[in-house]
Design an enzyme around this catalytic site. Structure first.
Site, short mmCIF file in Angstrom:
data_model
loop_
_atom_site.label_atom_id
_atom_site.label_comp_id
_atom_site.label_asym_id
_atom_site.label_seq_id
_atom_site.Cartn_x
_atom_site.Cartn_y
_atom_site.Cartn_z
N GLY A 70 39.69 45.47 34.59
CA GLY A 70 39.47 46.85 34.63
C GLY A 70 40.20 47.83 35.32
O GLY A 70 40.73 47.38 36.54
N GLY A 116 38.14 41.88 33.23
CA GLY A 116 37.66 42.70 32.32
C GLY A 116 38.35 42.21 30.95
O GLY A 116 37.68 42.08 30.13
N GLU A 139 38.63 38.12 41.15
CA GLU A 139 38.40 39.26 41.54
C GLU A 139 37.85 39.23 43.26
O GLU A 139 37.64 40.35 43.77
CB GLU A 139 36.74 39.53 40.77
N ASP A 147 32.74 38.79 37.28
CA ASP A 147 31.53 39.62 36.49
C ASP A 147 32.00 39.35 34.85
O ASP A 147 32.63 38.35 34.68
CB ASP A 147 31.62 40.71 36.99
#
Length: 356
Positions: A70, A116, A139, A147
């Site tokens: 992301g 992502g 992350e 996530d």
């Protein structure tokens, strides 16, 4: 069909009997922004009941890497802005839409596939790795956690791989992805276009086509030689215990243990503890929608923790590699500090899938 000159960040179009989602931000390693996420979700909604679309193909249009994750820099600069939480809200909606989509998906993880990128790849029924694949969930380096469904995907791996991958952000090559079943096929990058053309023409033969083009001899999965160490050193759900075990191994001359201990100490202690808690909780989330709801609640709190802005600064803005974490050591973080991230959000703020 999309034109080669198309400058949109993601190309969505029909070709043959397939719907195509092609990431198109080569200068950003195809990192996802909110508009890309929304455009992909819009296309999937259009194709859900379209009889001309039998299968969905996901790849990148140009440049190296499939998807580096992301686009978090803007979010880190103003985590309280409405669009910051909304990016994750929309991204998780896309992940859930893919996970529940009635038509099979094929993703080509050719090159960097992180964060992502893993989130849009793992829901696909067919996941193709190549000799250029580099997959990771890094992350904790920027003060957040694996996530986009990472809790679900990682916690279902064998042994203690989930804890190792989440804490260290270790990078897996294509052969390792196949070994761990994160990929379903391993195909040389120079055969991908043939695979796509054949699948678009005969989507009902997708399994056979990918099997036919897969390599007979896949390189050895390097991680296989460390599975015993991973299970032993990462046996605990407490970060302090894992570091103690690695330190003990290092004292006995295990250079691998020393390297991994140093790697973890470079990550956010808070993010590492939250990640371990996530891997305990995820197996108890009955459906993927429950996983997404839980992860969203954690994320909207964690992006407001100082470690997120500091991690992004150190890695992506100033690039000095010297984050100043708060707290600096895991011993300063209590169980209640971690559990606070897992409290349900107020009903009006919680995450919801498209169908609701």
């Amino acid at each position: 069909m999309a034109s080669d000159a198309d400058t949109r960040d993601v190309l969505t179009y029909k070709e043959g009997l397939a719907g195509r989602l092609r990431l198109n931000r080569p200068k950003a390693l195809h990192s996802l922004n909110r508009q890309m996420v929304r455009d992909m979700a819009h296309a999937l909604h259009e194709w859900r009941d379209d009889p001309d679309v039998r299968i969905v193909l996901i790849d990148h249009a140009d440049g190296r890497g499939f998807c580096a994750g992301g686009d978090v820099v803007a979010i880190a600069r103003d985590p309280d802005a409405p669009d910051s939480a909304q990016f994750f809200f929309d991204e998780y909606r896309l992940n859930h839409l893919e996970y529940t989509f009635p038509k099979p998906g094929v993703v080509f993880m050719d090159g960097i596939t992180m964060g992502g990128g893993v989130g849009i790849a793992c829901p696909c029924r067919y996941r193709v790795a190549t000799e250029r694949t580099v997959l990771a969930m890094p992350e904790t380096t920027i003060g957040i956690f694996p996530d986009v469904g990472g809790g679900r995907y990682l916690s279902r791996l064998r042994g203690r791989l989930a804890q190792f991958l989440a804490l260290t952000g270790a990078r897996l090559d294509g052969a390792e992805c196949l070994k761990l079943r994160l990929a379903t096929h391993y195909i040389r990058s120079d055969r991908l276009e043939e695979a796509k053309e054949r699948i678009m023409a005969q989507p009902f033969r997708v399994q056979a086509i990918l099997d036919e083009l897969s390599e007979d001899e896949v390189p050895a999965a390097r991680i296989a030689g460390n599975l015993g160490k991973i299970d032993r050193y990462f046996a605990s759900d407490r970060l302090e215990d894992i570091l103690d075990a690695l330190d003990a191994g290092a004292d006995e001359g295990d250079a691998w243990a020393a390297k991994e201990a140093a790697t973890i100490r470079g990550k956010s202690p808070m993010a590492c503890k939250v990640s371990l808690k996530l891997l305990q909780e995820s197996p108890y989330q009955l459906h993927f929608v429950d996983e997404m709801r839980m992860e969203y609640g954690i994320m909207v709190r964690l992006i407001r923790h100082p470690d997120f802005a500091e991690g992004v600064r150190a890695l992506l803005i100033d690039k000095d590699g010297r984050p100043n974490w708060h707290p600096t050591v895991p011993q300063a973080i209590g169980e209640r500090d971690v559990e606070a991230f897992f409290e349900p959000l107020p009903v009006e703020e919680e995450w919801r899938p498209f169908d609701s």
